[in-house]
Design an enzyme around this catalytic site. Structure first.
Site, mmCIF file in Angstrom:
data_model
loop_
_atom_site.group_PDB
_atom_site.id
_atom_site.type_symbol
_atom_site.label_atom_id
_atom_site.label_comp_id
_atom_site.label_asym_id
_atom_site.label_seq_id
_atom_site.Cartn_x
_atom_site.Cartn_y
_atom_site.Cartn_z
ATOM 1 N N MET A 82 -12.307 3.199 -0.699
ATOM 2 C CA MET A 82 -12.958 3.444 0.596
ATOM 3 C C MET A 82 -13.716 4.759 0.463
ATOM 4 O O MET A 82 -13.295 5.807 0.976
ATOM 5 C CB MET A 82 -11.894 3.503 1.705
ATOM 6 C CG MET A 82 -11.365 2.135 2.078
ATOM 7 S SD MET A 82 -9.834 2.227 3.009
ATOM 8 C CE MET A 82 -8.681 2.407 1.656
ATOM 9 N N HIS B 138 -8.395 0.261 -4.051
ATOM 10 C CA HIS B 138 -9.259 -0.097 -2.921
ATOM 11 C C HIS B 138 -10.085 1.145 -2.602
ATOM 12 O O HIS B 138 -9.582 2.091 -1.976
ATOM 13 C CB HIS B 138 -8.367 -0.531 -1.742
ATOM 14 C CG HIS B 138 -9.117 -0.801 -0.476
ATOM 15 N ND1 HIS B 138 -8.494 -0.908 0.740
ATOM 16 C CD2 HIS B 138 -10.438 -0.992 -0.236
ATOM 17 C CE1 HIS B 138 -9.398 -1.147 1.683
ATOM 18 N NE2 HIS B 138 -10.582 -1.194 1.112
ATOM 19 N N SER C 112 0.873 -1.177 0.000
ATOM 20 C CA SER C 112 0.000 0.000 0.000
ATOM 21 C C SER C 112 0.906 1.223 0.000
ATOM 22 O O SER C 112 1.859 1.300 0.776
ATOM 23 C CB SER C 112 -0.863 0.018 1.262
ATOM 24 O OG SER C 112 -1.324 1.344 1.510
ATOM 25 N N ASP D 59 -4.939 3.045 -1.767
ATOM 26 C CA ASP D 59 -5.989 3.305 -0.793
ATOM 27 C C ASP D 59 -6.671 4.623 -1.124
ATOM 28 O O ASP D 59 -6.163 5.698 -0.804
ATOM 29 C CB ASP D 59 -5.394 3.309 0.623
ATOM 30 C CG ASP D 59 -5.076 1.901 1.093
ATOM 31 O OD1 ASP D 59 -5.974 1.046 1.003
ATOM 32 O OD2 ASP D 59 -3.939 1.649 1.522
ATOM 33 N N HIS E 192 -1.111 -1.407 -4.298
ATOM 34 C CA HIS E 192 -2.417 -1.241 -3.652
ATOM 35 C C HIS E 192 -2.657 0.244 -3.381
ATOM 36 O O HIS E 192 -1.910 0.871 -2.628
ATOM 37 C CB HIS E 192 -2.413 -2.048 -2.345
ATOM 38 C CG HIS E 192 -3.694 -2.008 -1.590
ATOM 39 N ND1 HIS E 192 -4.744 -2.885 -1.834
ATOM 40 C CD2 HIS E 192 -4.119 -1.207 -0.572
ATOM 41 C CE1 HIS E 192 -5.737 -2.630 -0.997
ATOM 42 N NE2 HIS E 192 -5.385 -1.604 -0.223
ATOM 43 N N ASP F 242 -5.701 -7.252 4.336
ATOM 44 C CA ASP F 242 -5.241 -5.864 4.363
ATOM 45 C C ASP F 242 -5.371 -5.298 5.770
ATOM 46 O O ASP F 242 -6.480 -5.231 6.307
ATOM 47 C CB ASP F 242 -6.102 -5.064 3.368
ATOM 48 C CG ASP F 242 -5.688 -3.612 3.238
ATOM 49 O OD1 ASP F 242 -4.644 -3.231 3.785
ATOM 50 O OD2 ASP F 242 -6.424 -2.856 2.563
ATOM 51 N N MET G 138 -9.418 7.199 -0.505
ATOM 52 C CA MET G 138 -10.292 7.596 0.613
ATOM 53 C C MET G 138 -10.922 8.947 0.296
ATOM 54 O O MET G 138 -10.247 9.842 -0.216
ATOM 55 C CB MET G 138 -9.467 7.696 1.900
ATOM 56 C CG MET G 138 -8.693 6.428 2.234
ATOM 57 S SD MET G 138 -7.912 6.565 3.853
ATOM 58 C CE MET G 138 -7.007 5.019 3.918
ATOM 59 N N MET H 215 -10.419 -7.131 5.513
ATOM 60 C CA MET H 215 -9.772 -6.074 6.300
ATOM 61 C C MET H 215 -9.484 -6.572 7.713
ATOM 62 O O MET H 215 -10.400 -7.019 8.417
ATOM 63 C CB MET H 215 -10.686 -4.836 6.406
ATOM 64 C CG MET H 215 -11.046 -4.165 5.099
ATOM 65 S SD MET H 215 -9.647 -3.486 4.211
ATOM 66 C CE MET H 215 -8.958 -2.368 5.434
HETATM 67 C C1 DX5 Z 1 -6.443 0.863 5.688
HETATM 68 C C2 DX5 Z 1 -5.928 0.560 4.313
HETATM 69 C C3 DX5 Z 1 -4.759 -0.363 4.308
HETATM 70 C C4 DX5 Z 1 -3.583 0.151 5.090
HETATM 71 C C5 DX5 Z 1 -2.440 -0.793 5.098
HETATM 72 O O1 DX5 Z 1 -7.464 1.773 5.591
HETATM 73 O O2 DX5 Z 1 -6.937 -0.050 3.527
HETATM 74 O O3 DX5 Z 1 -4.392 -0.697 2.964
HETATM 75 O O4 DX5 Z 1 -3.164 1.389 4.660
HETATM 76 O O5 DX5 Z 1 -1.447 -0.244 5.902
HETATM 77 P P1 DX5 Z 1 -0.801 -1.046 7.127
HETATM 78 O O6 DX5 Z 1 -0.129 -2.233 6.513
HETATM 79 O O7 DX5 Z 1 0.131 -0.057 7.697
HETATM 80 O O8 DX5 Z 1 -1.913 -1.432 8.033
HETATM 81 ZN ZN ZN Z 2 -6.318 -0.927 1.551
#
Ligand code: DX5
Ligand code: ZN
Length: 212
Positions: free
Chosen positions: A65, A63, A5, A32, A30, A173, A34, A134
């Site tokens: 979110m 991903h 990520s 993230d 990956h 994840d 958001m 998750m």
């Molecule tokens: C959480 C994300 C993850 C996260 C992973 O909201 O979806 O992908 O950033 O990071 P670590 O490995 O630090 O938990």
């Molecule tokens: Zn993620």
């Protein structure tokens, strides 16, 4: 597969950082994504994803979110993301959304929050290419890995296998590191997403080797 990520990477150089992670041995990047609504933090959009996808040769997994994933399928597909993963918690029309992802030429993923029961997979298993389990509540990197979720991995595998989703893969994840990677793989995961363990390390290539 190891999917770093890039949440903790230098935001001013995400394409370069992704390229560095590819060269360090990553199998997938990956992203993230958001929106400041489904989760409190805001990260980046499809323009940044396009710059990252352009910079690497390995697949990119978005991903999402976000509260309205339906609005982002087309932009992220056009950005070159091979995999798009959505949260069933925020859509009343998961079946349709998974179809939209595949129609856009991408592979369809569903991400389950720690408290989300996996039973709905019975109804959509053939339309799913990846289940992202998750092991933290989404929103931040660097959180504590929730081991109580481990029992969900085998349950998801079983639900996929008996309902026509035998080809779908399982990814985990959240708080993944070298202390839990072996357990996660033995339980049925085949993709490990890791943020801080890799990008917070002084030597990301060594961190990826240790996970592998
Ligand atoms: C959480 C994300 C993850 C996260 C992973 O909201 O979806 O992908 O950033 O990071 P670590 O490995 O630090 O938990
Ligand atoms: Zn993620």
């Amino acid at each position: 597969m190891i999917a770093p990520s890039i949440l903790g990477c230098n935001r001013g150089a995400l394409a370069e950082e992704s390229r560095m992670l590819q060269d360090a041995g990553a199998d997938m990047i990956h992203l993230d994504v958001m929106d400041g609504s489904f989760v409190p933090v805001l990260t980046f959009g499809a323009g940044t994803a396009a710059a990252i996808a352009e910079a690497v040769d390995i697949p990119v997994d978005a991903h999402l979110m976000v509260s309205h994933p339906d609005r982002l399928i087309s932009p992220f597909a056009k950005a070159g993301c091979e995999w798009i993963t959505v949260h069933p918690e925020v859509t009343e029309h998961l079946d349709r959304l998974l179809g939209t992802i595949r129609d856009a030429g991408c592979r369809a993923g569903v991400a389950l929050n720690p408290s989300t029961p996996p039973g709905f997979l019975r109804w959509v298993a053939p339309k799913v290419d990846l289940v992202l389990i998750m092991t933290v509540n989404p929103g931040y990197g660097g959180q504590k890995h929730l081991t109580y979720v481990h029992s969900k991995i085998g349950e998801v595998r079983r639900l996929l296998d008996i309902n026509g989703g035998g080809d779908a893969i399982i990814s985990v994840d959240g708080g993944v590191d070298d202390s839990n990677a072996g357990t996660l793989i033995s339980l049925g995961a085949s993709v490990l997403v890791a943020g801080s363990f890799i990008t917070g390390s002084a030597d990301p290539a060594e961190a990826i080797r240790r996970l592998r």
